[in-house]
Design an enzyme around this catalytic site. Structure first.
Site, PDB file in Angstrom:
ATOM      1  N   GLY A  46       0.824  -1.202   0.000  1.00 56.93           N
ATOM      2  CA  GLY A  46       0.000   0.000   0.000  1.00 56.93           C
ATOM      3  C   GLY A  46       0.858   1.252   0.000  1.00 56.93           C
ATOM      4  O   GLY A  46       1.960   1.255   0.553  1.00 56.93           O
ATOM      5  N   GLN A  51       3.033   9.920   1.220  1.00 61.81           N
ATOM      6  CA  GLN A  51       4.371   9.328   1.327  1.00 61.81           C
ATOM      7  C   GLN A  51       5.286   9.741   0.179  1.00 61.81           C
ATOM      8  O   GLN A  51       6.508   9.669   0.292  1.00 61.81           O
ATOM      9  CB  GLN A  51       4.275   7.793   1.366  1.00 61.81           C
ATOM     10  N   CYS A  91       5.822  -0.260   7.019  1.00 61.11           N
ATOM     11  CA  CYS A  91       5.490   0.905   6.208  1.00 61.11           C
ATOM     12  C   CYS A  91       6.714   1.300   5.392  1.00 61.11           C
ATOM     13  O   CYS A  91       7.822   1.310   5.922  1.00 61.11           O
ATOM     14  CB  CYS A  91       5.074   2.051   7.136  1.00 61.11           C
ATOM     15  N   LEU A  92       6.500   1.631   4.128  1.00 62.20           N
ATOM     16  CA  LEU A  92       7.624   2.042   3.279  1.00 62.20           C
ATOM     17  C   LEU A  92       8.286   3.318   3.800  1.00 62.20           C
ATOM     18  O   LEU A  92       9.438   3.582   3.491  1.00 62.20           O
ATOM     19  CB  LEU A  92       7.146   2.255   1.829  1.00 62.20           C
ATOM     20  N   HIS A 133      -4.492   1.762   7.446  1.00 64.80           N
ATOM     21  CA  HIS A 133      -3.109   2.251   7.532  1.00 64.80           C
ATOM     22  C   HIS A 133      -2.873   3.385   6.524  1.00 64.80           C
ATOM     23  O   HIS A 133      -2.338   4.438   6.878  1.00 64.80           O
ATOM     24  CB  HIS A 133      -2.155   1.067   7.281  1.00 64.80           C
ATOM     25  N   GLU A 134      -3.309   3.154   5.273  1.00 60.09           N
ATOM     26  CA  GLU A 134      -3.077   4.161   4.223  1.00 60.09           C
ATOM     27  C   GLU A 134      -3.932   5.406   4.447  1.00 60.09           C
ATOM     28  O   GLU A 134      -3.481   6.526   4.190  1.00 60.09           O
ATOM     29  CB  GLU A 134      -3.357   3.576   2.833  1.00 60.09           C
ATOM     30  N   HIS A 137      -2.265   7.770   6.727  1.00 63.51           N
ATOM     31  CA  HIS A 137      -1.239   8.599   6.072  1.00 63.51           C
ATOM     32  C   HIS A 137      -1.827   9.903   5.550  1.00 63.51           C
ATOM     33  O   HIS A 137      -1.196  10.961   5.626  1.00 63.51           O
ATOM     34  CB  HIS A 137      -0.625   7.848   4.880  1.00 63.51           C
TER      35      HIS A 137
HETATM   36 NI    NI Z   1       2.608   3.269   5.488  1.00 64.07          NI
END
Ligand code: NI
Length: 168
Positions: A46, A51, A91-92, A133-134, A137
């Site tokens: 995701g 991000q 998470c990236l 989660h996304e 963000h």
């Molecule tokens: Ni993330």
């Protein structure tokens, strides 16, 4: 197409609240395409526009192993959620850190797809976790915000140290 640069915690740009997309046009579709390319390259499951330092309400998700089930959510809204599940999340933007986080088990989300069409999705399990989660963000929130501040400080120090080491 280009791979987008993914910001890493504690970059303060990750704290900016994304604005709703006014119109799903070619500019937005190009961002979506580049987000998918970035997601698949990482690889991750995701990615939120935040991000990539793009502060519009856009999320791309693909939880399939084959990377053949792309889901795009523009201006997503949670219509309802219930239950509880605890999953180890990563998470990236917080590379190398994995922590157990409590989320709703079922979510019903309404959003626009990349054609600007409204759809509603009722889901659970990993996809429900990923959506929550996304969506966090997009409001400037990270999964590590659910941890104690002591734990978050340790993660901050670790990532800053790694960043310095990588620059050498
Ligand atoms: Ni993330």
């Amino acid at each position: 197409m280009a791979i987008l640069e993914v910001l890493h915690f504690p970059n303060t740009q990750l704290r900016i609240k994304a604005k709703p997309v006014q119109q799903v046009d070619n500019t937005i579709r190009k961002i979506v395409d580049e987000m998918f390319e970035t997601l698949y390259k990482a690889p991750g499951i995701g990615l939120a526009a935040t991000q990539a330092n793009i502060h519009q309400q856009i999320i791309v998700i693909d939880i399939s192993e084959e990377q053949n089930q792309p889901l795009c959510f523009i201006n997503p809204k949670i219509l309802s959620c219930d239950g509880e599940q605890t999953t180890e999340e990563g998470c990236l933007s917080v590379p190398g850190i994995f922590e157990k986080i409590k989320r709703a088990e079922h979510v019903t989300v309404q959003a626009l797809n990349q054609n600007g069409e409204s759809f509603t999705l009722k889901t659970d399990g990993l996809l429900a976790v990923c959506i929550q989660h996304e969506m966090d963000h997009l409001t400037g929130k990270l999964f590590i915000d659910y941890l104690s501040s002591l734990k978050r400080q340790r993660i901050r120090k670790k990532l800053l140290k790694e960043k310095r080491t990588n620059k050498k």
